[in-house]
Design a protein around this motif. Structure first.
Motif, PDB file in Angstrom:
ATOM      1  N   VAL A   1       0.402  -1.464   0.020  1.00 35.09           N
ATOM      2  CA  VAL A   1       0.167   0.009  -0.019  1.00 35.09           C
ATOM      3  C   VAL A   1       0.811   0.750  -0.112  1.00 35.09           C
ATOM      4  CG1 VAL A   1      -2.157  -1.237   1.174  1.00 35.09           C
ATOM      5  CG2 VAL A   1       0.106   0.127   2.392  1.00 35.09           C
ATOM      6  N   SER A   2       0.308   2.498  -0.178  1.00 35.80           N
ATOM      7  CA  SER A   2       0.829   3.543  -0.221  1.00 35.80           C
ATOM      8  C   SER A   2       0.948   4.922   1.498  1.00 35.80           C
ATOM      9  CB  SER A   2       0.554   4.816  -1.685  1.00 35.80           C
ATOM     10  OG  SER A   2      -0.858   4.901  -0.771  1.00 35.80           O
ATOM     11  N   ALA A   3       1.858   4.889   1.524  1.00 39.41           N
ATOM     12  CA  ALA A   3       1.563   5.650   2.568  1.00 39.41           C
ATOM     13  C   ALA A   3       1.148   6.523   2.733  1.00 39.41           C
ATOM     14  CB  ALA A   3       3.128   6.902   2.831  1.00 39.41           C
ATOM     15  N   GLU A   4       0.290   7.170   2.151  1.00 40.53           N
ATOM     16  CA  GLU A   4      -1.398   8.224   1.516  1.00 40.53           C
ATOM     17  C   GLU A   4      -1.944   7.066   1.893  1.00 40.53           C
ATOM     18  OE1 GLU A   4      -2.045  10.777   2.326  1.00 40.53           O
ATOM     19  OE2 GLU A   4      -0.039  11.343   1.632  1.00 40.53           O
TER      20      GLU A   4
ATOM     21  N   ALA B   1       9.857   2.839   4.588  1.00 45.84           N
ATOM     22  CA  ALA B   1       8.606   3.012   4.559  1.00 45.84           C
ATOM     23  C   ALA B   1       8.092   4.133   6.440  1.00 45.84           C
ATOM     24  CB  ALA B   1       7.975   1.946   5.060  1.00 45.84           C
ATOM     25  N   LEU B   2       8.603   3.667   7.670  1.00 44.00           N
ATOM     26  CA  LEU B   2       9.296   4.597   8.422  1.00 44.00           C
ATOM     27  C   LEU B   2       8.797   6.215   8.285  1.00 44.00           C
ATOM     28  CD1 LEU B   2      10.917   2.757  11.464  1.00 44.00           C
ATOM     29  CD2 LEU B   2       8.559   3.202  11.505  1.00 44.00           C
ATOM     30  N   GLY B   3      10.420   6.249   7.339  1.00 46.40           N
ATOM     31  CA  GLY B   3      10.523   7.236   7.739  1.00 46.40           C
ATOM     32  C   GLY B   3       8.859   8.353   7.110  1.00 46.40           C
ATOM     33  N   GLU B   4       8.155   7.266   5.886  1.00 40.28           N
ATOM     34  CA  GLU B   4       7.405   7.986   5.764  1.00 40.28           C
ATOM     35  C   GLU B   4       6.873   8.401   6.749  1.00 40.28           C
ATOM     36  OE1 GLU B   4       6.120   7.426   1.551  1.00 40.28           O
ATOM     37  OE2 GLU B   4       7.115   5.360   1.678  1.00 40.28           O
ATOM     38  N   LEU B   5       6.443   7.640   7.417  1.00 39.16           N
ATOM     39  CA  LEU B   5       4.713   7.437   8.022  1.00 39.16           C
ATOM     40  C   LEU B   5       5.374   8.747   9.808  1.00 39.16           C
ATOM     41  CD1 LEU B   5       4.023   3.907   7.929  1.00 39.16           C
ATOM     42  CD2 LEU B   5       2.739   5.927   6.798  1.00 39.16           C
ATOM     43  N   LEU B   6       6.353   8.446  10.302  1.00 42.82           N
ATOM     44  CA  LEU B   6       6.749   8.597  11.449  1.00 42.82           C
ATOM     45  C   LEU B   6       6.405  10.196  12.229  1.00 42.82           C
ATOM     46  CD1 LEU B   6       9.558   6.491  12.714  1.00 42.82           C
ATOM     47  CD2 LEU B   6       7.861   6.196  13.622  1.00 42.82           C
ATOM     48  N   GLU B   7       6.765  11.060  10.972  1.00 40.19           N
ATOM     49  CA  GLU B   7       6.413  12.331  11.333  1.00 40.19           C
ATOM     50  C   GLU B   7       5.045  12.714  11.321  1.00 40.19           C
ATOM     51  OE1 GLU B   7       5.858  15.377   8.046  1.00 40.19           O
ATOM     52  OE2 GLU B   7       6.216  16.721  10.346  1.00 40.19           O
ATOM     53  N   PRO B   8       4.337  12.069   9.835  1.00 38.10           N
ATOM     54  CA  PRO B   8       2.818  13.361  10.343  1.00 38.10           C
ATOM     55  C   PRO B   8       1.921  11.569  11.491  1.00 38.10           C
ATOM     56  CG  PRO B   8       3.237  11.649   8.165  1.00 38.10           C
ATOM     57  CD  PRO B   8       4.809  11.953   8.958  1.00 38.10           C
TER      58      PRO B   8
ATOM     59  N   LEU C   1      20.548  -0.352  15.026  1.00 36.84           N
ATOM     60  CA  LEU C   1      19.478   0.932  14.932  1.00 36.84           C
ATOM     61  C   LEU C   1      19.695   2.512  15.125  1.00 36.84           C
ATOM     62  CD1 LEU C   1      16.134  -0.322  15.593  1.00 36.84           C
ATOM     63  CD2 LEU C   1      17.480  -0.530  13.662  1.00 36.84           C
ATOM     64  N   LYS C   2      20.601   2.772  15.658  1.00 31.65           N
ATOM     65  CA  LYS C   2      21.357   3.345  16.398  1.00 31.65           C
ATOM     66  C   LYS C   2      22.472   4.736  15.641  1.00 31.65           C
ATOM     67  CE  LYS C   2      23.515   4.723  20.379  1.00 31.65           C
ATOM     68  NZ  LYS C   2      23.630   5.762  21.998  1.00 31.65           N
ATOM     69  N   GLU C   3      23.407   3.066  15.183  1.00 33.76           N
ATOM     70  CA  GLU C   3      23.957   3.297  13.710  1.00 33.76           C
ATOM     71  C   GLU C   3      23.435   3.609  12.786  1.00 33.76           C
ATOM     72  OE1 GLU C   3      27.671   2.786  14.155  1.00 33.76           O
ATOM     73  OE2 GLU C   3      27.613   3.609  16.048  1.00 33.76           O
ATOM     74  N   ARG C   4      22.706   2.683  12.146  1.00 32.84           N
ATOM     75  CA  ARG C   4      22.280   2.775  11.230  1.00 32.84           C
ATOM     76  C   ARG C   4      20.801   3.546  11.021  1.00 32.84           C
ATOM     77  NH1 ARG C   4      20.491  -2.923   9.416  1.00 32.84           N
ATOM     78  NH2 ARG C   4      20.343  -2.723   7.096  1.00 32.84           N
ATOM     79  N   TYR C   5      19.491   3.746  12.007  1.00 30.11           N
ATOM     80  CA  TYR C   5      18.582   4.821  11.226  1.00 30.11           C
ATOM     81  C   TYR C   5      18.682   6.239  12.514  1.00 30.11           C
ATOM     82  CZ  TYR C   5      17.873   0.856   8.395  1.00 30.11           C
ATOM     83  OH  TYR C   5      18.406   0.133   7.218  1.00 30.11           O
ATOM     84  N   PRO C   6      19.424   7.154  12.915  1.00 31.95           N
ATOM     85  CA  PRO C   6      19.221   7.250  13.839  1.00 31.95           C
ATOM     86  C   PRO C   6      18.283   9.101  13.801  1.00 31.95           C
ATOM     87  CG  PRO C   6      21.350   8.004  12.705  1.00 31.95           C
ATOM     88  CD  PRO C   6      20.926   6.994  12.448  1.00 31.95           C
ATOM     89  N   HIS C   7      17.718   9.453  12.266  1.00 32.54           N
ATOM     90  CA  HIS C   7      16.846   9.586  11.981  1.00 32.54           C
ATOM     91  C   HIS C   7      15.871   9.677  12.134  1.00 32.54           C
ATOM     92  CE1 HIS C   7      17.767   7.515   9.013  1.00 32.54           C
ATOM     93  NE2 HIS C   7      16.500   7.204   8.193  1.00 32.54           N
ATOM     94  N   LEU C   8      15.687   8.740  12.235  1.00 34.56           N
ATOM     95  CA  LEU C   8      14.318   7.960  12.470  1.00 34.56           C
ATOM     96  C   LEU C   8      13.897   7.375  13.814  1.00 34.56           C
ATOM     97  CD1 LEU C   8      14.331   4.510   9.786  1.00 34.56           C
ATOM     98  CD2 LEU C   8      13.025   6.592   9.718  1.00 34.56           C
ATOM     99  N   LEU C   9      15.113   7.134  14.976  1.00 35.39           N
ATOM    100  CA  LEU C   9      15.341   7.102  15.955  1.00 35.39           C
ATOM    101  C   LEU C   9      14.344   8.284  16.791  1.00 35.39           C
ATOM    102  CD1 LEU C   9      18.092   4.947  17.088  1.00 35.39           C
ATOM    103  CD2 LEU C   9      15.337   4.271  16.813  1.00 35.39           C
ATOM    104  N   GLU C  10      14.764   9.289  16.024  1.00 35.82           N
ATOM    105  CA  GLU C  10      14.404  11.093  16.801  1.00 35.82           C
ATOM    106  C   GLU C  10      12.532  10.627  17.104  1.00 35.82           C
ATOM    107  OE1 GLU C  10      15.579  13.947  14.428  1.00 35.82           O
ATOM    108  OE2 GLU C  10      17.314  13.112  15.093  1.00 35.82           O
ATOM    109  N   TRP C  11      11.833  10.187  15.922  1.00 32.42           N
ATOM    110  CA  TRP C  11      11.282  10.273  15.911  1.00 32.42           C
ATOM    111  C   TRP C  11      10.580   8.942  16.840  1.00 32.42           C
ATOM    112  CZ3 TRP C  11       8.657  14.528  14.265  1.00 32.42           C
ATOM    113  CH2 TRP C  11       9.584  15.111  12.930  1.00 32.42           C
TER     114      TRP C  11
END
Ligand code: SF4
Length: 204
Positions: free
Chosen positions: A48-51, A82-89, A108-118
């Motif tokens: 499915v789409s994020a939308e 996909a997580l990146g598209e959903l977390l902020e909204p 995850l802290k190494e690879r996706y710190p920008h996702l963990l912020e949310w």
């Protein structure tokens, strides 16, 4: 596009309050005894789409109180885009976003710190059946409840003080989905109970 198998509301056993649960489809950890092995393989019917996902979430939130989100699966971190598209909204509706993952926090802290912020709370690590003590929120005692947003710790305290986990059953179009942390003998006990009532259990 992303693979999301289910969106359920109100989920009340995987975090405080009435939450929207989002089940990602796809997991490479393949933990023996996993309660959702039907979500290991990514299936086209769940593409499915994020939308679309966000539209469903917003429809629920327009009509109902949403105290938080629980993202599980499957492993949400198998689909980092996909997580990146959903977390902020999602965070615009509630900052209480709890994510289950079979990966470890350090990785995850190494690879996706920008996702963990949310993410407010991360429950990490694979499920190990021998460590299933039916504790609140965690499947097995190796898993950690990591508060990435300390201010939410208080909100989770009543759930974490409980002696045991809780189960919630959702009636859906083609059956029942059982949500929560199940004991290892859950399926056996369910099958016995169903048999006593003359019912048949079919797995997806
Ligand atoms: S990480 Fe979670 S979804 Fe994946 S196999 Fe393990 S228990 Fe199942």
């Amino acid at each position: 596009m992303m693979y999301v198998a289910r969106i359920l509301y109100p989920v009340e056993v995987l975090g405080p309050g009435k939450r929207i649960g989002i089940w990602f489809d796809g997991c490479i950890h393949h933990c023996p005894g996993c309660s959702n092995p039907e979500l290991w393989e990514q299936q086209e019917r769940y593409h499915v789409s994020a939308e679309t996902v966000l539209k469903m979430v917003r429809l629920i939130a327009q009509e109902n109180p949403v105290d938080g989100f629980t993202l599980t699966g499957g492993d949400p971190f198998l689909q980092p885009e996909a997580l990146g598209e959903l977390l902020e909204p999602l965070s615009r509706i509630s900052r209480d976003i709890l994510v289950y993952t079979g990966y470890l926090y350090e990785e995850l802290k190494e690879r996706y710190p920008h996702l963990l912020e949310w993410i407010a709370v991360l429950i990490d690590g694979p499920y190990l059946e021998a460590g299933n003590r039916a504790l609140p929120l965690i499947g097995s005692d190796n898993q950690r409840i990591i508060f990435l947003q300390e201010n939410l710790r208080e909100q989770y305290a009543p759930i974490l003080r409980r002696q045991t986990s809780r189960i919630q059953n959702f009636r859906v179009r083609d059956g029942v989905i059982s949500v929560g942390i199940h004991r290892p003998d859950y399926e056996e006990r369910l099958a016995e109970a169903a048999q006593r009532k003359g019912l048949e259990i079919k797995h997806e």
